[in-house]
Design a protein around this motif. Structure first.
Motif, PDB file in Angstrom:
ATOM      1  N   LEU A  79      28.855  38.723  54.260  1.00  0.00           N
ATOM      2  CA  LEU A  79      28.903  37.877  53.057  1.00  0.00           C
ATOM      3  C   LEU A  79      27.523  37.349  52.663  1.00  0.00           C
ATOM      4  O   LEU A  79      27.223  37.198  51.477  1.00  0.00           O
ATOM      5  CB  LEU A  79      29.810  36.666  53.317  1.00  0.00           C
ATOM      6  CG  LEU A  79      31.317  36.886  53.362  1.00  0.00           C
ATOM      7  CD1 LEU A  79      32.020  35.701  54.028  1.00  0.00           C
ATOM      8  CD2 LEU A  79      31.874  37.070  51.949  1.00  0.00           C
ATOM      9  N   LYS A  82      25.039  37.994  49.524  1.00  0.00           N
ATOM     10  CA  LYS A  82      25.522  37.817  48.148  1.00  0.00           C
ATOM     11  C   LYS A  82      26.311  36.517  47.964  1.00  0.00           C
ATOM     12  O   LYS A  82      26.265  35.905  46.892  1.00  0.00           O
ATOM     13  CB  LYS A  82      26.409  39.027  47.804  1.00  0.00           C
ATOM     14  CG  LYS A  82      26.563  39.272  46.328  1.00  0.00           C
ATOM     15  CD  LYS A  82      27.275  40.590  46.048  1.00  0.00           C
ATOM     16  CE  LYS A  82      27.820  40.619  44.632  1.00  0.00           C
ATOM     17  NZ  LYS A  82      28.790  41.679  44.433  1.00  0.00           N
ATOM     18  N   TYR A  83      27.047  36.137  48.982  1.00  0.00           N
ATOM     19  CA  TYR A  83      27.979  35.024  48.789  1.00  0.00           C
ATOM     20  C   TYR A  83      27.707  33.878  49.760  1.00  0.00           C
ATOM     21  O   TYR A  83      27.703  34.084  50.975  1.00  0.00           O
ATOM     22  CB  TYR A  83      29.419  35.508  49.010  1.00  0.00           C
ATOM     23  CG  TYR A  83      29.807  36.695  48.161  1.00  0.00           C
ATOM     24  CD1 TYR A  83      29.960  36.562  46.788  1.00  0.00           C
ATOM     25  CD2 TYR A  83      30.026  37.942  48.738  1.00  0.00           C
ATOM     26  CE1 TYR A  83      30.323  37.662  46.012  1.00  0.00           C
ATOM     27  CE2 TYR A  83      30.393  39.037  47.974  1.00  0.00           C
ATOM     28  CZ  TYR A  83      30.540  38.892  46.614  1.00  0.00           C
ATOM     29  OH  TYR A  83      30.899  39.969  45.845  1.00  0.00           O
ATOM     30  N   LYS A  84      27.531  32.694  49.211  1.00  0.00           N
ATOM     31  CA  LYS A  84      27.303  31.520  50.066  1.00  0.00           C
ATOM     32  C   LYS A  84      28.388  30.477  49.840  1.00  0.00           C
ATOM     33  O   LYS A  84      29.086  30.069  50.749  1.00  0.00           O
ATOM     34  CB  LYS A  84      25.927  30.924  49.779  1.00  0.00           C
ATOM     35  CG  LYS A  84      24.835  31.862  50.241  1.00  0.00           C
ATOM     36  CD  LYS A  84      23.475  31.295  50.271  1.00  0.00           C
ATOM     37  CE  LYS A  84      22.508  32.266  50.923  1.00  0.00           C
ATOM     38  NZ  LYS A  84      22.545  33.656  50.392  1.00  0.00           N
ATOM     39  N   MET A  86      31.906  29.093  48.176  1.00  0.00           N
ATOM     40  CA  MET A  86      33.202  29.689  47.790  1.00  0.00           C
ATOM     41  C   MET A  86      33.602  29.276  46.377  1.00  0.00           C
ATOM     42  O   MET A  86      33.254  28.178  45.933  1.00  0.00           O
ATOM     43  CB  MET A  86      34.291  29.217  48.753  1.00  0.00           C
ATOM     44  CG  MET A  86      34.252  29.890  50.086  1.00  0.00           C
ATOM     45  SD  MET A  86      35.606  29.309  51.115  1.00  0.00           S
ATOM     46  CE  MET A  86      34.881  27.899  51.895  1.00  0.00           C
ATOM     47  N   SER A  87      34.346  30.139  45.733  1.00  0.00           N
ATOM     48  CA  SER A  87      34.937  29.762  44.435  1.00  0.00           C
ATOM     49  C   SER A  87      36.218  28.976  44.728  1.00  0.00           C
ATOM     50  O   SER A  87      36.660  28.910  45.884  1.00  0.00           O
ATOM     51  CB  SER A  87      35.253  31.013  43.619  1.00  0.00           C
ATOM     52  OG  SER A  87      36.319  31.716  44.216  1.00  0.00           O
ATOM     53  N   GLN A  90      39.044  30.793  46.447  1.00  0.00           N
ATOM     54  CA  GLN A  90      38.688  31.084  47.843  1.00  0.00           C
ATOM     55  C   GLN A  90      38.817  29.819  48.696  1.00  0.00           C
ATOM     56  O   GLN A  90      39.383  29.856  49.792  1.00  0.00           O
ATOM     57  CB  GLN A  90      37.256  31.650  47.907  1.00  0.00           C
ATOM     58  CG  GLN A  90      37.139  33.024  47.239  1.00  0.00           C
ATOM     59  CD  GLN A  90      35.749  33.377  46.752  1.00  0.00           C
ATOM     60  OE1 GLN A  90      34.790  32.612  46.925  1.00  0.00           O
ATOM     61  NE2 GLN A  90      35.616  34.521  46.094  1.00  0.00           N
ATOM     62  N   GLY A 112      37.103  35.371  41.536  1.00  0.00           N
ATOM     63  CA  GLY A 112      36.815  35.705  42.938  1.00  0.00           C
ATOM     64  C   GLY A 112      38.039  35.903  43.817  1.00  0.00           C
ATOM     65  O   GLY A 112      37.986  35.645  45.022  1.00  0.00           O
ATOM     66  N   LEU A 115      37.730  38.501  47.207  1.00  0.00           N
ATOM     67  CA  LEU A 115      37.312  38.024  48.530  1.00  0.00           C
ATOM     68  C   LEU A 115      38.413  37.189  49.173  1.00  0.00           C
ATOM     69  O   LEU A 115      38.512  37.144  50.398  1.00  0.00           O
ATOM     70  CB  LEU A 115      36.052  37.164  48.415  1.00  0.00           C
ATOM     71  CG  LEU A 115      34.734  37.877  48.159  1.00  0.00           C
ATOM     72  CD1 LEU A 115      33.584  36.877  48.216  1.00  0.00           C
ATOM     73  CD2 LEU A 115      34.498  38.981  49.170  1.00  0.00           C
ATOM     74  N   GLU A 154      33.988  46.610  47.706  1.00  0.00           N
ATOM     75  CA  GLU A 154      33.852  45.224  48.166  1.00  0.00           C
ATOM     76  C   GLU A 154      34.163  45.136  49.663  1.00  0.00           C
ATOM     77  O   GLU A 154      33.476  44.443  50.413  1.00  0.00           O
ATOM     78  CB  GLU A 154      34.796  44.329  47.345  1.00  0.00           C
ATOM     79  CG  GLU A 154      34.517  42.841  47.415  1.00  0.00           C
ATOM     80  CD  GLU A 154      33.243  42.382  46.696  1.00  0.00           C
ATOM     81  OE1 GLU A 154      32.451  43.230  46.251  1.00  0.00           O
ATOM     82  OE2 GLU A 154      33.040  41.159  46.616  1.00  0.00           O
TER      83      GLU A 154
END
Ligand SMILES: Nc1ncnc2c1ncn2[C@@H]1O[C@H](COP(=O)(O)OP(=O)(O)OP(=O)(O)O)[C@@H](O)[C@H]1O
Length: 734
Positions: A79, A82-84, A86-87, A90, A112, A115, A154
């Motif tokens: 993760l 790209k991703y730190k 959360m939406s 998520q 999102g 994920l 993904e």
């Protein structure tokens, strides 16, 4: 320092130690069922994570960062780049799904959700120490191949450090036999329902008895009647003891649907339920009332004025997509065009999908691209044909304004489709769509150019016929008759707007499907002069006395639509407004394509059963010859006028050029006279000849430039050709 030590210790943990720790952490801090993690204040970003000094664990429900979750180091590393953070979906769902609970998750498009189900799938199998010998541990089902492909990509990112194996099983690929050898040893299957079922039925040793997690992406779609048979067959072969995750932007609430999946105390997570809008806040949505026969003109004009925008154009059938794409390509708007529909070969479909991700272009598509696809930086979603329902609208517009980016959408509504606007306005939560007036003077009329394209390319004529027929059928198949009512469509005008000079006939089989009884009754009541030859009748139009028609319209119009009145009243030649008013003299049949000696009919696919329509026409073959003649006369006049202006302009430019050249020649002759002796005899001859040739090619170039100025490419149909073709059409009617 202690923090660094702790993290080093964690790095040194063996896989089994890490799994043990994660299990303990989840067990110790799992949120109560039914609680909303979003309501829990998040810990500070630098708060300790995982096991505390006293042997306890930090809470994870309510946390905002992926690294604060009880997930494996391998997933966190996948993760990290790209991703730190959360939406919302998520944050709300992961604390529950990581505990193994069933989830029914709904959140806006582009928020999102992918994920939110990929992470628990990977983690569940990791924590269960799943290996090749355990076989299929998770199945993720998607309604389309492109979406399945996207999910697979993904999964590859998130799971790149894991040793789990995964496969993409989508219909249309030829190597189904090759898949059969490996499919049973794959741990995660991402698939479309058809291909999965194919393996379930055909592949020896393929079984899913150990399945841990089932995911349905676009769950409401997967549960609707289109996939019912396949999905029921799949579910019947899966173990009941499993975790089930269902996600969509528009979720099903039907108990009956959910019962089919045997969910166990599912968590209903609808993160945007309290939101004031059902669509992304950064999405600007506009609707325009556009007569059916003006939709292509409007689309063309819009594309021409947005040549730097990336856009998706939704049409209802494959044939329409194909026709509009091919026709617009021939007219060359000045931006790359692409098309995507279910009848394309799988490889081409994937190539188009990937290409559209990369380039600023216009993608004409059916609803195959309406759900889940995450094309980057789409500026506009244009819905030329009305979506089936509010959910379809939400998914289509959701192809733009994804995650935090901005976007725009435009919906064309024919007058007969305006009930859709009322439905969109009544949606809960709201869909903030505003109605804008069409500026008719800015709309370029292209039906003449389309008619020329159809004559120049015979295949295009067939395509146009099929586009027409499939469109009418698609309207007829729609359930919501407040919006989709064939009898209220101006079909003649629509077919003319595709460039067709006669309205294609729908087979009597299709006709029967259109509630024939009601139509026949209607005809008998409204018009005694009904043609008794049932086969010759395409559609009966519900005819009301003229006064009633206008009354009905006035009643129907709400405040929102009122500003469009002036546009609608501009005159019948500019816009066909609904419902079509048929003069008393006119027979209630839209098509009478039956010549005196020959019979021109089209089959289900729109193919003429007897020779080409142009070749065998007689006056009898045409529907209302006066009207068609009038249309083509008008077209020829327009083309003539445009041609005249073009020629004038061209002549003027040539005159200027010639004068310039003459002057240049004069002055160079003066210079040359002294140098002439240096040329050989032959060279002297070549000189003037070359001049002449160059002069001619200059003219050609000028013509090409002129065409460019007018937005037509040099290879596109010239105005003179258009005129000739139009005349040909005209003469074929005599
Ligand atoms: N936590 C995150 N941080 C940054 N970007 C994210 C995050 N989660 C998802 N994204 C990005 O947001 C975009 C949309 O995500 P995704 O495709 O999962 O949306 P979705 O909710 O499934 O949409 P749809 O309803 O249309 O299927 C993707 O480009 C994804 O990479």
């Amino acid at each position: 320092m202690r923090k660094v030590k702790n993290s080093r210790k964690q790095l040194r943990l063996s896989e089994s130690e890490e799994i043990q720790l994660l299990d303990q952490w989840i067990e110790a801090q799992k949120p109560d069922s039914g609680t909303n993690p979003l309501a829990i204040p998040p810990p500070p970003p630098d708060a300790p994570v995982g096991m505390k000094q006293d042997g306890g664990f930090t809470p994870f429900a309510g946390c905002k960062l992926f690294r604060q979750l009880p997930i494996s180091r391998k997933t966190k590393e996948g993760l990290k780049p790209k991703y730190k953070e959360m939406s919302e979906i998520q944050r709300a769902s992961l604390p529950h799904s990581l505990c193994g609970r069933d989830i029914l998750g709904a959140a806006k498009t582009g928020s999102g959700k992918t994920l939110a189900f990929i992470i628990p799938v990977v983690e569940k199998l990791y924590r269960a120490r799943w290996g090749p010998e355990d076989g299929v541990g998770s199945i993720i089902i998607s309604p389309t191949k492109e979406l399945a492909g996207q999910l697979f990509e993904e999964l590859k990112i998130i799971g790149k450090n894991h040793t789990l194996s995964a496969g993409l099983l989508i219909g249309g690929r030829k190597d189904v036999d090759a898949e059969k050898d490996s499919v049973s040893s794959l741990n995660i299957l991402i698939c479309t329902p058809g291909r999965l079922l194919q393996h379930m039925n055909e592949t020896a040793n393929f079984e899913c008895s150990q399945l841990q997690v089932l995911v349905l992406d676009e769950a409401d779609r997967m549960l609707d009647k289109k996939f019912k048979g396949e999905l029921d067959a799949i579910i019947s072969q899966l173990p009941k003891r499993r975790q089930t995750l269902l996600f969509s932007a528009t979720q099903t609430k039907s108990v009956k649907d959910l019962a089919r999946l045997s969910l166990k105390d599912p968590e209903y997570i609808s993160v945007h339920a309290e939101s004031t809008t059902a669509t992304p806040e950064q999405l600007k949505q506009v609707a325009m009332e556009v007569a059916l026969d003006q939709k292509l003109n409007m689309l063309w004009s819009f594309i021409k004025s947005h040549l730097r925008s990336k856009m998706i154009v939704f049409l209802s059938t494959c044939k329409q997509v194909k026709f509009v794409y091919e026709a617009f390509r021939k007219l060359r708007p000045g931006i790359p065009l692409k098309c995507l529909h279910g009848n394309m070969k799988q490889n081409t479909r994937m190539a188009v999908y990937l290409d559209f991700c990369e380039t600023t272009s216009v993608l004409f598509s059916t609803d195959v691209a309406s759900r889940g696809l995450d094309f980057p930086s789409v500026d506009w979603v244009i819905q030329v044909d009305c979506p089936e329902d509010v959910a379809a609208y939400i998914h289509r517009v959701g192809r733009t304004a994804r995650f935090t980016s901005a976007g725009n959408s435009l919906l064309f509504l024919a007058p007969s489709e305006k009930a859709m606007l009322t439905k969109l306005h009544a949606a809960e939560p709201k869909i903030p769509i505003i109605l804008r007036k069409v500026k008719m003077e800015k709309i370029e009329q292209i039906s003449g150019a389309l008619a020329s394209v159809l004559v120049k390319y015979p295949d295009m004529q067939q395509l146009a016929i099929r586009a027409f027929i499939t469109y009418v059928r698609s309207i007829n198949h729609q359930k919501d008759k407040d919006i989709f009512d064939v009898s209220r469509l101006p079909l003649e005008e629509y077919s003319a707007s595709l460039g067709l000079h006669i309205t294609p006939k729908i087979s009597s089989k299709s006709q029967k499907m259109m509630n024939r009884k009601e139509l026949v009754d209607e005809r008998k009541i409204k018009n005694k002069a009904v043609d008794e030859d049932e086969d010759a009748i395409l559609f009966s139009i519900k005819q009301m006395p003229n006064g009633n028609n206008s009354d009905a319209r006035a009643e129907d119009e709400d405040d929102i639509l009122r500003p469009l009145n002036s546009f609608m009243e501009r005159g019948p030649s500019e816009l066909a407004v609904l419902p079509p008013i048929i003069s008393k003299k006119k027979k209630l049949k839209i098509i009478v394509d039956r010549p005196a000696r020959t019979k021109v009919k089209y089959d289900e696919d729109g193919n003429p059963i007897v020779a080409s329509s142009f070749a065998i026409e007689s006056p009898d073959t045409c529907l209302e010859p006066e009207k068609v003649m009038e249309r083509y006369k008008k077209m020829v006049l327009e083309v003539k006028q445009r041609d005249k202006e073009d020629k004038l302009l061209q002549r003027q430019r040539l005159r200027e050029k010639r004068t310039k050249k003459k002057n240049k020649l004069k002055s160079s002759r003066d210079d040359d006279e002294s140098d002439d002796d240096d040329l050989s005899e032959s060279e002297r001859e070549v000189g003037p000849k070359n001049k002449k040739i160059r002069f001619e090619s200059d003219e050609e170039e000028d013509e090409r430039k002129m065409k460019k100025v007018k937005g037509l490419d040099a290879d596109a149909i010239s105005l003179a050709e258009q005129e000739a073709l139009a005349l040909k059409l005209l003469s074929s009617m005599h």
